[in-house]
Scaffold this motif. Structure first.
Motif, PDB file in Angstrom:
ATOM      1  N   ASP A   1       0.809  -1.220   0.000  1.00 24.31           N
ATOM      2  CA  ASP A   1       0.000   0.000   0.000  1.00 24.31           C
ATOM      3  C   ASP A   1       0.842   1.269   0.000  1.00 24.31           C
ATOM      4  OD1 ASP A   1      -2.371  -1.480   0.092  1.00 24.31           O
ATOM      5  OD2 ASP A   1      -2.257  -1.646   2.280  1.00 24.31           O
ATOM      6  N   ALA A   2       2.122   1.140   0.268  1.00 29.28           N
ATOM      7  CA  ALA A   2       2.989   2.319   0.343  1.00 29.28           C
ATOM      8  C   ALA A   2       3.619   2.618  -1.010  1.00 29.28           C
ATOM      9  CB  ALA A   2       4.070   2.101   1.394  1.00 29.28           C
ATOM     10  N   LYS A   3       3.921   3.876  -1.225  1.00 30.04           N
ATOM     11  CA  LYS A   3       4.560   4.302  -2.470  1.00 30.04           C
ATOM     12  C   LYS A   3       5.852   5.046  -2.117  1.00 30.04           C
ATOM     13  CE  LYS A   3       0.175   4.794  -4.957  1.00 30.04           C
ATOM     14  NZ  LYS A   3      -0.654   4.321  -3.828  1.00 30.04           N
ATOM     15  N   PRO A   4       7.001   4.377  -2.242  1.00 29.57           N
ATOM     16  CA  PRO A   4       8.270   5.038  -1.929  1.00 29.57           C
ATOM     17  C   PRO A   4       8.463   6.292  -2.773  1.00 29.57           C
ATOM     18  CG  PRO A   4       8.575   2.673  -2.202  1.00 29.57           C
ATOM     19  CD  PRO A   4       7.177   2.978  -2.649  1.00 29.57           C
ATOM     20  N   ILE A   5       8.869   7.368  -2.120  1.00 33.81           N
ATOM     21  CA  ILE A   5       9.021   8.664  -2.782  1.00 33.81           C
ATOM     22  C   ILE A   5      10.497   9.071  -2.792  1.00 33.81           C
ATOM     23  CG2 ILE A   5       8.491  11.139  -2.596  1.00 33.81           C
ATOM     24  CD1 ILE A   5       6.126   9.567  -3.466  1.00 33.81           C
ATOM     25  N   THR A   6      10.938   9.587  -3.930  1.00 35.66           N
ATOM     26  CA  THR A   6      12.287  10.158  -4.039  1.00 35.66           C
ATOM     27  C   THR A   6      12.166  11.635  -4.403  1.00 35.66           C
ATOM     28  OG1 THR A   6      13.377   8.099  -4.681  1.00 35.66           O
ATOM     29  CG2 THR A   6      14.464  10.147  -5.317  1.00 35.66           C
ATOM     30  N   ARG A   7      12.933  12.460  -3.712  1.00 38.55           N
ATOM     31  CA  ARG A   7      13.040  13.883  -4.031  1.00 38.55           C
ATOM     32  C   ARG A   7      14.440  14.153  -4.567  1.00 38.55           C
ATOM     33  NH1 ARG A   7       9.342  13.566   0.118  1.00 38.55           N
ATOM     34  NH2 ARG A   7       7.585  15.033   0.007  1.00 38.55           N
ATOM     35  N   PHE A   8      14.534  14.584  -5.817  1.00 37.11           N
ATOM     36  CA  PHE A   8      15.830  14.893  -6.421  1.00 37.11           C
ATOM     37  C   PHE A   8      16.100  16.389  -6.316  1.00 37.11           C
ATOM     38  CE2 PHE A   8      18.395  16.355 -10.020  1.00 37.11           C
ATOM     39  CZ  PHE A   8      19.549  15.606  -9.793  1.00 37.11           C
ATOM     40  N   ILE A   9      17.260  16.731  -5.758  1.00 42.13           N
ATOM     41  CA  ILE A   9      17.621  18.132  -5.536  1.00 42.13           C
ATOM     42  C   ILE A   9      19.071  18.338  -5.960  1.00 42.13           C
ATOM     43  CG2 ILE A   9      17.925  19.939  -3.783  1.00 42.13           C
ATOM     44  CD1 ILE A   9      15.773  18.235  -2.151  1.00 42.13           C
ATOM     45  N   SER A  10      19.296  19.309  -6.801  1.00 42.54           N
ATOM     46  CA  SER A  10      20.650  19.651  -7.237  1.00 42.54           C
ATOM     47  C   SER A  10      20.975  21.066  -6.774  1.00 42.54           C
ATOM     48  CB  SER A  10      20.766  19.553  -8.764  1.00 42.54           C
ATOM     49  OG  SER A  10      22.081  19.851  -9.177  1.00 42.54           O
ATOM     50  N   LEU A  11      22.076  21.194  -6.052  1.00 40.96           N
ATOM     51  CA  LEU A  11      22.460  22.485  -5.486  1.00 40.96           C
ATOM     52  C   LEU A  11      23.513  23.174  -6.340  1.00 40.96           C
ATOM     53  CD1 LEU A  11      22.704  21.480  -1.723  1.00 40.96           C
ATOM     54  CD2 LEU A  11      20.879  22.756  -2.835  1.00 40.96           C
ATOM     55  N   ALA A  12      23.371  24.490  -6.460  1.00 37.14           N
ATOM     56  CA  ALA A  12      24.358  25.284  -7.184  1.00 37.14           C
ATOM     57  C   ALA A  12      25.614  25.427  -6.328  1.00 37.14           C
ATOM     58  CB  ALA A  12      23.784  26.661  -7.508  1.00 37.14           C
ATOM     59  N   SER A  13      26.710  25.795  -6.963  1.00 35.93           N
ATOM     60  CA  SER A  13      27.942  26.039  -6.215  1.00 35.93           C
ATOM     61  C   SER A  13      27.791  27.312  -5.383  1.00 35.93           C
ATOM     62  CB  SER A  13      29.130  26.169  -7.166  1.00 35.93           C
ATOM     63  OG  SER A  13      28.938  27.259  -8.043  1.00 35.93           O
TER      64      SER A  13
END
Length: 572
Positions: free
Chosen positions: A221-233
């Motif tokens: 019943d669960a839906k694994p979630i991924t958050r992709f984040i790219s940081l600037a220098s």
């Protein structure tokens, strides 16, 4: 309990002011840890005398790091003084500051699981795990090895995963192009399903909509979630975001309801995972002495108290390719879901089987960290893993026929028990005469009787383990049929293709001994039986058969060369 974490984009040498800023933020927010992505130090092209002085001050403790912090490998090599200090100090550059290395899995004292892949893909190395830990390049095998971590709270990569913007409506700032992505990073993200995937980009901050993965058999019943984040220098001219703070509870379950704006995974989960190109470069060139690629800071690492209550994870497992304990110089072949390695402390010696000039005691190991094959929760992954392990076993049968004709059969045994660390199969040749006379089968049955085990061996095929009820010990006893010897020796170039037919053409018996909590089962039972059968009682304990790294490397290299024409993983 949720932990506050702050992640910082590439500092590129400006760490005195950055650390001062982090110190002020930490005083207000009480972060549990900080992570520095990309290049923390200035690159060799721009490094100045002032940069060198700052590095020395950091190493000497004159510049303080205010909280437990980790830094990664970016696209530039580390300064020589940094490398020297890391090698001499168990990868602690200064108090509170730890190097994550090129590829690693780390579990912090808060229980946060970090998987890290630093550097850029090196197109000149087509196979093998990286040897040099401080150069800013990784191989596809480095990324593949990390899949064995099974899961991650945080995935850190220098480069973006290929196709990460697929299905996203978030746009990049004007004039900024999508950074080049790597397929191996996408495959790693798909395999681990991290809660957060952090990466870097020079001039832009990018936060994709959360994306969900298919439910697992364990949590339908669960839906694994991924958050992709790219940081600037930190020094980006357009003042794009280079800091990201958030809270994470590693014990929380995957959400049942999707967050607003969530999309499906951008990665094509139905696509067959890419095989590595040519794997013919020998793994034996990678020395374990320099394979210190997994670091767990002494001050910030949660030790497991009691092996049964807290099973060891991939970071502590000497069969997981992401672990510092793995002996990479023993590895002979890596496929998508399993790998083949020579045994440490082998039972057999080069003289045990005269027609084979090296010990032929081998291990077939799944990449996924699981105590049993049945414990691999995703049915498709379990099926692929079992198939690849069987392909390796059949290829070894073909190898024996080419070397010895009908003189040698083989025994493969497995302990499938919920409390062991990482399931694997052990493979050892045996005289065909012993198989024909039924002495191999009798040896296993008699030893079980002598130990007064309350259960007995049965002739049974339990496949990938799901066909068995509970724990078990399994042994396959195989010998070639005479007609197979003629066919195989006359068509040696077709060995790799023929290995799929081995089950049908050879003579094989599968014996299963049920295990339960009513009796204590010796995990070395299979080795003990084979030692007595082969007259090698003095080598019953693998610790008594220790070899030097040079001897292990020589034997592994000899096997790898001899097995090359049967290694189907080189061709698929």
């Amino acid at each position: 309990m949720a932990s506050k974490i702050i992640v910082v984009g590439a500092v590129e040498g400006a760490f005195p002011s950055t650390l001062e800023k982090i110190s002020k933020l930490h005083a207000k927010n009480s972060f549990s840890l900080a992570i520095f992505l990309g290049d923390f130090f200035a690159g060799p092209e721009t490094r100045s005398d002032e940069d060198d002085a700052n590095v020395s001050a950091l190493i000497d403790g004159k510049i303080s790091v205010p909280l437990p912090s980790y830094f990664t490998l970016g696209t530039s090599p580390l300064p020589d003084s940094v490398k020297e200090k890391l090698e001499a100090s168990d990868h602690e550059l200064c108090p509170n500051f730890y190097f994550l290395g090129k590829r690693s899995t780390t579990k912090t004292s808060e229980g946060i699981r970090i998987v890290n892949l630093g550097g850029s893909l090196d197109p000149t190395i087509t196979a093998g795990l990286s040897k040099e830990n401080h150069l800013p390049f990784h191989t596809e095998d480095d990324a593949k090895a990390l899949r064995g971590a099974n899961s991650a709270d945080l995935l850190l990569t220098t480069h973006w995963p290929l196709d990460i913007r697929k299905g996203s409506k978030v746009v990049l700032p004007d004039g900024v192009e999508t950074p080049a992505g790597e397929r191996c990073v996408a495959d790693l993200c798909l395999a681990l399903q991290p809660r957060y995937h952090f990466s870097t980009s020079t001039d832009a901050f990018y936060e994709r909509e959360p994306f969900f993965h298919p439910p697992t058999e364990k949590e339908p019943d669960a839906k694994p979630i991924t958050r992709f984040i790219s940081l600037a220098s930190s020094a980006n001219p357009s003042k794009q975001k280079s800091l990201y703070a958030f809270s994470l509870d590693p014990t929380s379950s995957a959400p049942i309801n999707l967050p607003p704006g969530a999309t499906a995974s951008p990665f094509n989960i139905t696509q067959k995972r890419q095989r590595l190109p040519d794997q013919e470069l020998s793994y034996t060139r990678f020395s374990t002495a320099q394979n210190a690629d997994h670091y767990r800071p002494r001050k910030n690492h949660r030790r497991n108290e009691g092996s049964l209550a807290a099973p060891l994870g991939p970071q502590d497992c000497f069969f997981c390719l992401s672990s510092p304990s793995v002996k990479t110089h023993l590895i002979a072949s890596i496929a998508n879901d399993a790998y083949l390695t020579t045994a440490k402390g082998p039972l057999s010696t080069p003289s045990t089987f005269p027609s084979i000039s090296f010990p032929s005691h081998l291990l077939i190991i799944p990449l996924e960290h699981s105590p049993t094959l049945a414990g691999i929760s995703v049915p498709e992954d379990r099926a692929r893993t079992y198939k690849e392990m069987q392909r390796y076993r059949r290829a070894l049968h073909s190898f024996l026929i080419s070397k010895c004709g009908s003189k040698l059969g083989a025994v493969t045994w497995e302990v499938s028990r919920a409390h062991i660390r990482h399931t694997h199969w052990q493979f050892l040749p045996v005289s065909s005469d012993l198989v024909k006379k039924g002495l191999v089968e009798a040896a296993f049955k008699v030893e079980a009787e002598n130990e007064k085990y309350p259960t007995s061996f049965r002739i049974k095929d339990v496949g990938d383990g799901t066909g068995a009820k509970g724990d078990f010990f399994r042994v396959w006893i195989w010998m070639p049929a005479e007609e197979d010897v003629v066919d195989r020796q006359s068509t040696s170039s077709e060995h790799a293709q023929d290995d799929e037919l081995e089950e049908e053409r050879g003579k094989q018996k599968s014996l299963v001994l049920p295990l339960n909590d009513e009796f204590r089962f010796d995990l070395q039972f299979g080795r003990r039986v084979m030692a007595k059968l082969l007259g090698l009682e003095a080598r019953m304990n693998w610790r008594d058969c220790a070899q030097t790294d040079e001897e292990e490397t020589k034997d592994a290299g000899a096997f790898k060369e001899a097995f090359k024409q049967f290694d189907w993983a080189l061709e698929d």
